[in-house]
Design an enzyme around this catalytic site. Sequence first.
Site, mmCIF file in Angstrom:
data_model
loop_
_atom_site.group_PDB
_atom_site.id
_atom_site.type_symbol
_atom_site.label_atom_id
_atom_site.label_comp_id
_atom_site.label_asym_id
_atom_site.label_seq_id
_atom_site.Cartn_x
_atom_site.Cartn_y
_atom_site.Cartn_z
ATOM 1 N N ASP A 64 135.041 42.236 -33.551
ATOM 2 C CA ASP A 64 135.638 42.564 -32.259
ATOM 3 C C ASP A 64 135.701 44.074 -32.078
ATOM 4 O O ASP A 64 135.946 44.816 -33.042
ATOM 5 C CB ASP A 64 137.047 41.977 -32.151
ATOM 6 N N ASP A 66 137.560 46.942 -29.657
ATOM 7 C CA ASP A 66 138.578 47.243 -28.651
ATOM 8 C C ASP A 66 138.446 48.684 -28.192
ATOM 9 O O ASP A 66 138.114 49.583 -28.982
ATOM 10 C CB ASP A 66 139.984 47.015 -29.217
ATOM 11 N N ASP A 143 150.657 49.621 -35.030
ATOM 12 C CA ASP A 143 151.416 49.112 -36.161
ATOM 13 C C ASP A 143 151.160 49.876 -37.458
ATOM 14 O O ASP A 143 152.053 50.538 -37.989
ATOM 15 C CB ASP A 143 151.156 47.611 -36.347
#
Length: 452
Positions: A64, A66, A143
């Site tokens: 993926d 982003d 995070d």
Amino acid sequence: MNLKARNDATPVLRIIPREQHVISRKNISKAALRVLYRLHEAGYAAYLVGGAVRDLLLSGHPKDFDVATNATPDEVKKLFRNCRLIGRRFRLAHVVYGPEIIEVATFRGTGEDGGEGDRHVVDGRIVRDNVWGTIEEDAVRRDFRVNALYYDISDFSVRDYVGGMQDVQDRVLRLIGDPVTRYREDPVRMLRAARLAAKLNFRIDTAAAAPFEELGPLLADAAPARLFDESLKMFLGGHGLKSFRMLEQCGLLKFMFPATARALKRGDEALRSLIEQGLTNTDERIAEGKSVTPAFLFAVLLWGEVRDQAHAWMVKGLDSNEAWDRAAAHVVAEQCQRVAIPRRFTFTMEEIWSLQPRFEQVQRKRVFRLMAHPRFRAAFDFLLLRAPESSAMRELGQWWSHAQKLPHETLAAALSGVADAGVEPAVSTATAASKPRKRRRRRKSNGKPDAT
């Protein structure tokens, strides 16, 4: 909340130029590059961000990609016809290129004042967050430090605001800011720490791991559907066995799969072997590009509690079928309060469990009826995982393995006359199945009635 409160220090930018890192555009999807270039050409900041940058720095191959930008979701939508806006908690833009989706997020802000959008916090948990900000604010909102690295399409450099590059080199997971505060904002970060540590072969920083026991119960407040998605990432990403062991090591398994933790706590080494072998097999299938199903995996994880409850009901005099049905329903209902397993998977799990006692019934009609069952293959694979339970279980698995290789007529002849006997005749029946029995010659009737 200001930057200092979030990160205990003002972010310090470190720019790693192209010649000092290993990221190559050849390893970035064409769809992601198209999004980055179009945003950049339209005058917006455009960065590849998060796990993709981290994995590329580790010479991995991200699935993926982003993108982070200062363009708002509505501005992104105006640039791309193939764009749809999603999410209420976090407003995002999805740019679709065939089967690939590039997620585009606007830089998140850290304060209640300033910026566009809204934020809603309940008991320390962020339930809605659409406050836009700067790239510096966006970095400290993430995070883990290794997930706060930005690949700049304008000059192909990597931007590091929080020390993520050093953590990549040290192979350690450190949270940005105070761990207790960050976990209270989003308890699922604890699971993400375990998953990433397993996937990347990183260690979790002591400060990041310290609150797990105290804050683990907060996972009960997370949406069960979200925990289902997180469990798929953990166990169906090719690192299932490592993720399971990391969950146990971190003390988080009991908050995610309480029935599994209870069963293992009873010291059943055969059950542990079954679970670990099941996860190993799943990892191997994924590595080989073969299909896997969550139903089989969840059946493996919850087997110990289902088996023990079914046996307990049978000891109380309940019919075998009803005992298994009741045990399966109880365990599934409890688990779905934590992890929302869809019904299409729980139905398959219950079938796999309910078929296990039928493998012990080696009479002719029952054998062929079981072989014709649509869940036979999955249930048989599950039976093989149960081999460590006992020598009888190993022999039963061997018998069924051999029986499937025999021609229908040969197996039928071998099974003719086998009495209803349950598990006991499994070994002798296996021997019988290896070669056809000789049929006994029937005596001719003399036409007289039997003596009474």
